[in-house]
Design a protein around this motif. Structure first.
Motif, PDB file in Angstrom:
ATOM      1  N   PRO A  35       0.856  -1.189   0.000  1.00 32.82           N
ATOM      2  CA  PRO A  35       0.000   0.000   0.000  1.00 32.82           C
ATOM      3  C   PRO A  35       0.889   1.234   0.000  1.00 32.82           C
ATOM      4  O   PRO A  35       2.012   1.210   0.515  1.00 32.82           O
ATOM      5  N   GLY A  36       0.419   2.311  -0.585  1.00 34.58           N
ATOM      6  CA  GLY A  36       1.230   3.518  -0.667  1.00 34.58           C
ATOM      7  C   GLY A  36       0.474   4.757  -0.249  1.00 34.58           C
ATOM      8  O   GLY A  36      -0.764   4.790  -0.252  1.00 34.58           O
ATOM      9  N   THR A  37       1.240   5.775   0.114  1.00 36.22           N
ATOM     10  CA  THR A  37       0.653   7.056   0.494  1.00 36.22           C
ATOM     11  C   THR A  37       1.630   8.172   0.175  1.00 36.22           C
ATOM     12  O   THR A  37       2.847   7.972   0.182  1.00 36.22           O
ATOM     13  N   SER A  38       1.088   9.349  -0.105  1.00 35.07           N
ATOM     14  CA  SER A  38       1.919  10.533  -0.322  1.00 35.07           C
ATOM     15  C   SER A  38       1.748  11.523   0.826  1.00 35.07           C
ATOM     16  O   SER A  38       2.189  12.668   0.733  1.00 35.07           O
ATOM     17  N   VAL A  39       1.103  11.067   1.911  1.00 33.55           N
ATOM     18  CA  VAL A  39       0.837  11.925   3.068  1.00 33.55           C
ATOM     19  C   VAL A  39       1.650  11.434   4.255  1.00 33.55           C
ATOM     20  O   VAL A  39       1.590  10.252   4.619  1.00 33.55           O
ATOM     21  N   LEU A  40       2.407  12.331   4.868  1.00 38.98           N
ATOM     22  CA  LEU A  40       3.168  11.983   6.062  1.00 38.98           C
ATOM     23  C   LEU A  40       2.245  11.924   7.272  1.00 38.98           C
ATOM     24  O   LEU A  40       1.239  12.631   7.342  1.00 38.98           O
ATOM     25  N   GLY A  41       2.610  11.061   8.219  1.00 34.56           N
ATOM     26  CA  GLY A  41       1.844  10.990   9.454  1.00 34.56           C
ATOM     27  C   GLY A  41       1.094   9.686   9.598  1.00 34.56           C
ATOM     28  O   GLY A  41       1.534   8.632   9.122  1.00 34.56           O
ATOM     29  N   ASP A  42      -0.058   9.749  10.240  1.00 39.27           N
ATOM     30  CA  ASP A  42      -0.825   8.551  10.569  1.00 39.27           C
ATOM     31  C   ASP A  42      -1.359   7.872   9.308  1.00 39.27           C
ATOM     32  O   ASP A  42      -1.961   8.515   8.445  1.00 39.27           O
ATOM     33  N   PHE A  43      -1.102   6.560   9.213  1.00 39.99           N
ATOM     34  CA  PHE A  43      -1.587   5.782   8.074  1.00 39.99           C
ATOM     35  C   PHE A  43      -2.300   4.557   8.611  1.00 39.99           C
ATOM     36  O   PHE A  43      -1.731   3.772   9.383  1.00 39.99           O
ATOM     37  N   LYS A  44      -3.542   4.399   8.215  1.00 40.58           N
ATOM     38  CA  LYS A  44      -4.326   3.259   8.668  1.00 40.58           C
ATOM     39  C   LYS A  44      -5.077   2.681   7.480  1.00 40.58           C
ATOM     40  O   LYS A  44      -5.895   3.354   6.850  1.00 40.58           O
TER      41      LYS A  44
END
Length: 647
Positions: free
Chosen positions: A596-605
């Motif tokens: 899974p990927g994200t471009s947002v720093l911080g909490d990832f759920k």
């Protein structure tokens, strides 16, 4: 990639020197001669005879500063010990051939062709080691104990341990002649314009002491001095088979030479029974068991039940398989006629029996001396029915084998020159379905074995993939040579092949045409809200590497999109839109993790993942998580450069 000198020291290694002493095993048969020769052909620095292990090791380490240190392959008579007992002295000559009383080993010495009195480059040494590995594999294929492989500093050596052979009377000349013939055979098979096999068969010859530094020339960054070392271990396994081979007369060796090996998948466990002695299965009522008239693997069962788009290929493959199972022509004819009637319809209104007979005759023309017929494995692989050789871990259901590429390459040494091209096809097909990194390795072995240029081998590999599955059926089944080819699911419009630094296509004329200046090696597929993104490294034909490159799924929609997402002016693409789809197929074939990927720093759920995403790290309940279960895709925001986490 690890180069030959990455782990090679430039100072003597006393442990390897001691291991050399023990492998030679001279103590029971005589003494060891040590000879130190001044670099550049400046003559002998010192010479001594040793029966003490500690003195041998200490002397070799100390003397290496003054020159290159050598030891006799064979033990020297004990009477020579008094000339220089466990010390080096300025003696003019060592033992000669007539002095040697017992043979305990033989060595084949391979060196790269290079300017005189210079060390080898990394490329020269690497090629020589590849040739030596191929020679070792050939020896093993001849029924000999695989020799110990040594890196001699600038080249390679193959060490063969022998049961002690006393050189008395006629045996002296016979063994010496056998050593010469064996070395000559290796030279004939493996020497080339780039690698030579030196002549050291004489029983008095000396070799570099493994563990000492080879000092040839000035020693530069390009041509460094290296310590000789073992590339496997120093296990001494004496080989009585080699002794027997050495003691044969040359004429006897030629008469007993093995029949040229063939690159093929295995035959049935027993192939000695004549055709027709095996019968197809029948029911209690005496009818053929149409569901499975003989034991079939999954791919053949599928072909039997579903047929194939190319009906000629389907019929020819079933004829070949039934012949492989040793059914007679009468039963094969009945089975294949019913096979055609139940769905193919190829033989309707034709002389079906005559058609099958001609296919059978062509199959039997390929039978081996014992009457065995190879199954239609390569054709089934080309049709996409069989995944053996296509996927490295898939094993054959009937024979539990995976095509051994290295063994097949080694066996090419015994194939007549006129048959090499034919024998290459199944090898190239197998290589084509390995990862590109493995392809480079195997093509390198083939380049050494065949002398063919790497580019020509890659072109042949592309042709083999394009034609696999088509030639065997179309050529064999149709008496008029007709029938369309079937390349199965392995060929698509815009098909692209991968080289070390570019992608290329194959034209209708069979020529390779480069369509890029780079390759992309994916390391992960990242699932984002906007779709899949391939993460990986780009390598250009200039030798530069761009790590962490991102290619989203939409980059493969067209040539324009691909060019838009390529990260540098050095990453060029001249292929068509269809070739971009071919590139996607090449990239998607790689077995890489999905994250899974994200471009947002911080909490990832998301799902089972609940972590804190930070630049360069991921933090979970227990602290830093490595490897990260989530891929962070930077979006260019300034926060990334201002946040740091430390353990």
């Amino acid at each position: 990639m690890t180069t030959p000198s990455d782990t090679t020291p430039s100072t003597p290694n006393s442990d390897d020197i001691r291991a050399t002493w023990r492998w030679l095993a001279h103590a029971q048969h005589g003494v060891s001669e040590v000879r130190v020769i001044r670099p550049g052909g400046g003559g002998i620095v010192g010479l001594g005879f040793f029966d003490d292990e500690e003195a041998f090791v200490a002397t070799c380490v100390e003397a290496n500063a003054a020159g290159n240190v050598y030891v006799g392959i064979q033990p020297r008579p004990r009477r020579l010990l008094e000339l220089a007992p466990n010390v080096l002295r300025p003696l003019r000559t060592g033992a000669g051939s007539k002095d040697i009383e017992v043979v305990t080993a033989t060595v084949v010495d391979l060196d790269p062709v290079r300017p005189k009195d210079t060390a080898s480059t990394e490329d020269e040494l690497s090629l020589t080691l590849q040739v030596a590995n191929a020679a070792a594999a050939w020896c093993e294929g001849q029924g000999l104990v695989r020799p110990r492989l040594m890196m001699s500093g600038n080249g390679a050596q193959l060490w063969f341990a022998l049961p002690p052979q006393l050189l008395e009377g006629e045996s002296h000349e016979r063994v010496q002649a056998g050593l010469k013939d064996f070395e000559a055979e290796v030279r004939t098979r493996f020497a080339s314009e780039r690698v030579r096999v030196d002549s050291i068969h004489d029983v008095a010859r000396i070799i570099k002491v493994v563990g000492t530094v080879a000092r040839k020339g000035a020693g530069t960054a390009e041509r460094p001095h290296r310590a000789a070392r073992a590339l496997a271990d120093f296990e001494r396994v004496e080989d009585p088979q080699l002794v027997e081979r050495l003691q044969r007369a040359p004429a006897q060796q030629a008469a007993n030479a093995a029949r040229p090996a063939q690159v093929a998948l295995p035959l049935a466990p027993s192939t000695s029974a004549p055709q027709g002695t095996v019968k197809a299965r029948r029911t209690e009522a005496g009818e053929y068991d149409w569901a499975q008239p003989v034991e079939m693997c999954g791919p053949v069962q599928r072909l039997w039940q579903e047929g194939a788009e190319d009906r000629s290929v389907a019929i020819f493959n079933m004829v070949r398989f039934f012949a492989h199972k040793q059914l007679g022509l009468d039963e094969i004819t009945e089975l294949v006629l019913e096979y055609d009637r139940r769905g193919l319809g190829k033989l309707k209104g034709r002389d079906g029996a005559g058609y099958i007979r001609k296919a059978y005759e062509k199959v039997m023309a390929t039978a081996r001396e014992d009457g065995g017929v190879a199954p239609p494995c390569h054709s089934l692989q080309g049709m996409g029915y069989c995944r053996v050789n296509r996927e490295p871990d898939v094993r054959c259901e009937l024979y539990d084998v995976v095509f051994d590429i290295e063994a097949a390459v080694a066996r090419l040494a015994t194939v007549p020159a006129q048959d090499v091209e034919y024998r290459l096809k199944p090898i190239l097909e197998a290589i084509a379905h390995r990862p590109p990194s493995a392809q480079e390795k195997y093509l390198g072995l083939l380049e050494v074995r065949t002398g063919l240029a790497a580019q020509k081998l890659r072109l042949s590999m592309a042709r083999a993939v394009r034609t696999s599955g088509a030639g065997e059926g179309a050529e064999g089944a149709d008496s008029k040579g007709g029938g369309k080819s079937s390349s199965g699911d392995d060929t698509i419009d815009g098909e692209v092949f991968e080289d070390a630094y570019c992608y290329y296509t194959v034209t209708q004329r069979g020529d390779a045409k480069a369509i890029s200046s780079f390759t992309f090696t994916p390391s992960a597929v990242v699932e984002t809200e906007e779709g899949e993104v391939f993460l990986g490294d780009i390598r250009t034909d200039k030798g530069t590497c761009m790590e962490g490159a991102r290619l989203p799924r939409r980059a493969f929609n067209s040539r324009k999109e691909l060019l838009h997402h390529l990260p540098s002016v050095h990453t060029q693409w001249t292929g068509s839109d269809n070739n971009v789809q071919g590139l996607l197929r090449v990239v998607a074939r790689r077995a890489v993790p999905r994250l899974p990927g994200t471009s947002v720093l911080g909490d990832f759920k998301q799902g089972a993942h609940h972590v804190w995403v930070a630049p360069g790290c991921t933090i979970g309940k227990e602290g830093f998580v490595s490897p990260s279960p989530v891929a962070y895709l930077p979006n260019g925001a300034s926060l990334e450069s201002r946040v740091r986490y430390e353990a």
